[in-house]
Enzyme design. Structure first.
Site, mmCIF file in Angstrom:
data_model
loop_
_atom_site.group_PDB
_atom_site.id
_atom_site.type_symbol
_atom_site.label_atom_id
_atom_site.label_comp_id
_atom_site.label_asym_id
_atom_site.label_seq_id
_atom_site.Cartn_x
_atom_site.Cartn_y
_atom_site.Cartn_z
ATOM 1 N N ASP A 206 -17.094 10.715 -58.784
ATOM 2 C CA ASP A 206 -17.007 11.381 -60.077
ATOM 3 C C ASP A 206 -17.131 10.331 -61.180
ATOM 4 O OD1 ASP A 206 -16.334 13.341 -61.967
ATOM 5 O OD2 ASP A 206 -14.942 14.278 -60.554
ATOM 6 N N ASP B 152 -19.161 13.992 -65.140
ATOM 7 C CA ASP B 152 -18.197 14.818 -65.863
ATOM 8 C C ASP B 152 -18.733 15.188 -67.255
ATOM 9 O OD1 ASP B 152 -15.311 15.706 -65.861
ATOM 10 O OD2 ASP B 152 -15.240 14.429 -67.633
ATOM 11 N N GLU C 227 -21.802 18.179 -64.655
ATOM 12 C CA GLU C 227 -20.917 19.256 -65.079
ATOM 13 C C GLU C 227 -21.312 19.632 -66.501
ATOM 14 O OE1 GLU C 227 -16.213 20.330 -65.638
ATOM 15 O OE2 GLU C 227 -17.050 18.502 -66.439
ATOM 16 N N HIS D 182 -11.056 22.030 -59.122
ATOM 17 C CA HIS D 182 -9.728 21.587 -59.551
ATOM 18 C C HIS D 182 -9.376 22.034 -60.970
ATOM 19 C CE1 HIS D 182 -12.662 18.990 -61.250
ATOM 20 N NE2 HIS D 182 -11.778 18.530 -62.099
ATOM 21 N N ASP D 183 -10.314 22.688 -61.670
ATOM 22 C CA ASP D 183 -10.035 23.164 -63.032
ATOM 23 C C ASP D 183 -9.840 24.674 -63.088
ATOM 24 O OD1 ASP D 183 -10.298 20.632 -64.203
ATOM 25 O OD2 ASP D 183 -12.460 20.889 -64.480
HETATM 26 C C1 NOJ Z 1 -13.883 18.133 -66.597
HETATM 27 C C2 NOJ Z 1 -12.958 17.804 -65.471
HETATM 28 O O1 NOJ Z 1 -13.312 18.572 -64.352
HETATM 29 C C3 NOJ Z 1 -11.558 18.068 -65.967
HETATM 30 O O2 NOJ Z 1 -10.617 18.042 -64.933
HETATM 31 C C4 NOJ Z 1 -11.266 17.084 -67.060
HETATM 32 O O3 NOJ Z 1 -10.011 17.356 -67.639
HETATM 33 C C5 NOJ Z 1 -12.318 17.134 -68.174
HETATM 34 N N1 NOJ Z 1 -13.653 17.190 -67.657
HETATM 35 C C6 NOJ Z 1 -12.234 15.922 -69.049
HETATM 36 O O4 NOJ Z 1 -12.642 14.787 -68.341
#
Ligand code: NOJ
Length: 554
Positions: free
Chosen positions: A96, A197, A250, A324-325
């Site tokens: 990541d 990210d 992402e 994970h989000d």
């Molecule tokens: C996306 C990530 O998946 C998340 O967990 C993170 O808080 C934010 N980007 C900021 O890096």
């Protein structure tokens, strides 16, 4: 050329996978210990959430040293061992890369604070617009203003996330060179995949003007044309030099047109993108902190339009329900009670037979669901805790605010992996950093012993590897007006064969009238979560609660 359609990627959240040393946090040796489990799934690659040196204010998305493993997770030697052990089972490593921002503890930021001009140009430092105000009215995605005071100076630094995550100024060629250097460093260690990210917010407008409203605000820094330019450059200077590397960006609030451009092979940007529109169908008026039943017709139409248009434009999507989000998909779109198993299988089928590269988030293959926390003090995520305070400030009662956090908190899926039914779910000998709650029923031991979800995932993965229709076929929507069933066909230009996929998204029986396209040929069932035996599809197909059927013409 790599065949992305044949790949399946597993996501490991290292902090929550397996703790080998009893400190309550998962670690790299813990992952190594569980490789025999991972091997059973037959995935091609594992995406690891960040385990680099970090103060962990945003669980590792606040990186203080991109070249070192945080000692809480292990050492460089552990990492090298992990890569080597995974290689033995033909599983690649995806790291990541968090390049939109770095931790304010990073030496770049620290040197900038100490007055070093070179490093000050790594960040967005701006004076107040007028005395006493901030440089502009942008808001942090974790709540509050997107600006904080830069040390004792008259300047402010931009942070689209937590104040300890300072945005890096990608317009500075030195910042872009650092990013390539980091990617190349990990490539040399045998890393074959990179997840970038929030990479589509790196191209803020040069002039950071006030926004008119929160929606328009995003357009000031999202998907700007320069993002494509910077990705092409990063590709050329790093991962693009190796055709076997897989990348995924992402993409926050992106568009189909941009996603095509990010992923069309001829652009030389990325292999694929994570997009999120389909995971906002239970947001009331677009607000995450709301509880409402998901809008099935919206989900269907979003999946359909992304499938059709990405294909038309030769783009490529990552396919996922969980990460994970996100709270667990099963808690949002399935049934966590009577039909937990059937609905987990149905959701998996609906996704894994689409065009794209599926990602499986650790524990999804067990049918994990949101933990049953009783108090706000059970949560640790910075976004959730900020949101809770904000909801109270807006006048919500503590109970109402808590219910919203419970439904949508990122901690839902960050809960440790359930290995067994014990108090710590077999995750640690110490105290887990987040408490598991429903491990008695849902855990690896039980699942491998007599479960029906893990082996169903194995079958879906095998189908993708064995059927070109699934790995490469075009997508044709079916039964578009049906309010319970998400159905589609997959077809190839060079053959009349088709795969038909039917998914009943609800816990009630339903009968659907099939178009002649489905009923005219003989065929066979490739997979179903109910006993089924059909050599021809009937004109009226009866689907039981959460039934999925994958059927292929002969
Ligand atoms: C996306 C990530 O998946 C998340 O967990 C993170 O808080 C934010 N980007 C900021 O890096």
């Amino acid at each position: 050329m790599i065949n992305l359609g044949e790949k399946v990627i597993y996501q490991i959240y290292p902090k929550s996978f397996y703790d080998s040393d009893g400190d309550g946090l998962g670690d790299l040796q813990g992952i190594i210990a569980k490789i025999p489990y991972i091997a059973k799934l037959n995935v091609d690659m594992i995406w690891f959430n960040p385990f680099f040196v970090s103060p962990q204010n945003d669980n590792g998305y606040d990186i203080a040293d991109y070249y070192q493993i945080d000692e809480r997770f292990g050492t460089t030697a552990d990492f090298e061992q992990l890569v080597a052990e995974l290689k033995k089972i033909n599983v690649g490593v995806m790291l990541d890369m968090v390049f939109n921002h770095c931790s304010t503890q990073h030496e770049w930021f620290q040197k900038a604070l100490a007055g070093n001009k070179k490093y000050q140009h790594y960040f967005y430092l701006r004076p107040a617009k007028v005395a006493g105000s901030l440089p502009n009215n942008w808001q942090s995605k974790f709540g509050g203003p997107a600006w904080s005071r830069f040390g004792q100076s008259e300047l402010y630094y931009l942070h689209l996330y937590d104040p300890t995550q300072a945005d890096l100024d990608w317009h500075n060629p030195d910042v872009r060179a650092e990013a390539s250097k980091i990617v190349n460093f990990w490539r040399k260690k045998g890393v074959q995949g990179f997840r970038f990210d929030v990479i589509n917010v790196i191209g803020k407008d040069h002039e950071l003007v006030d926004s008119l409203n929160p929606i328009q605000e995003k357009t000031l820094y999202t998907d700007t044309p320069v993002v494509h330019q910077y990705l092409k450059e990063l590709n050329q200077n790093s991962f693009g030099q190796d055709k076997e590397i897989i990348t995924v960006g992402e993409m926050s609030s992106t568009s189909i047109a941009n996603s095509i451009e990010y992923t069309r092979p001829q652009e030389h940007e990325l292999s694929m993108v994570f997009t999120f529109h389909h995971l906002k169908v239970d947001y009331k008026n677009g607000q995450k902190w709301s509880n409402m039943p998901f809008d099935f017709m919206k989900l269907k139409s979003l999946l359909t339009s992304w499938q059709l248009n990405m294909d038309r434009g030769n783009g490529w999507n990552a396919l996922f329900w969980n990460n994970h989000d996100q709270p667990w998909a099963l808690s949002r779109f399935g049934d966590t009670g009577k039909y937990r198993i059937k609905s987990a299988q149905m959701l998996a089928t609906a996704l894994h037979c689409l065009r794209g590269t599926p990602f499986i988030y650790q524990g999804e293959e067990l049918g994990m669901i949101n933990p049953d926390y009783k108090s706000i003090s059970d949560y640790v995520d910075v976004e959730s805790l900020n949101a809770y305070k904000e909801l109270l400030r807006q006048g919500k009662t503590p109970q109402a605010a808590f219910n919203l956090i419970k439904g949508k908190s990122r901690d839902n899926s960050r809960v440790p992996m359930h290995w067994d039914a014990s108090a710590t779910a077999g995750f640690t000998n110490g105290t887990p950093w987040l408490q598991p709650t429903n491990q008695a029923e849902i855990n690896v031991n039980a699942e491998l012993d007599h479960g029906e979800i893990f082996n169903y995932y194995q079958k879906l993965i095998a189908l993708r590897k064995n059927y070109r229709l699934i790995s490469q076929g075009h997508f044709i929507p079916l039964l578009e007006d049906n309010h319970a069933v998400f159905a589609y066909a997959r077809c190839l230009a060079d053959s009349s064969e088709k795969v038909f996929v039917f998914n009943n998204f609800y816990g009630t029986d339903t009968i659907v009238k099939l178009p002649t396209m489905c009923t005219k040929q003989k065929g066979k069932i490739l997979l179903s979560n109910y006993p089924n035996n059909l050599d021809k599809l009937p004109q009226e197909l009866h689907l039981r609660p959460y039934e999925s059927l994958v059927w292929c013409t002969l």
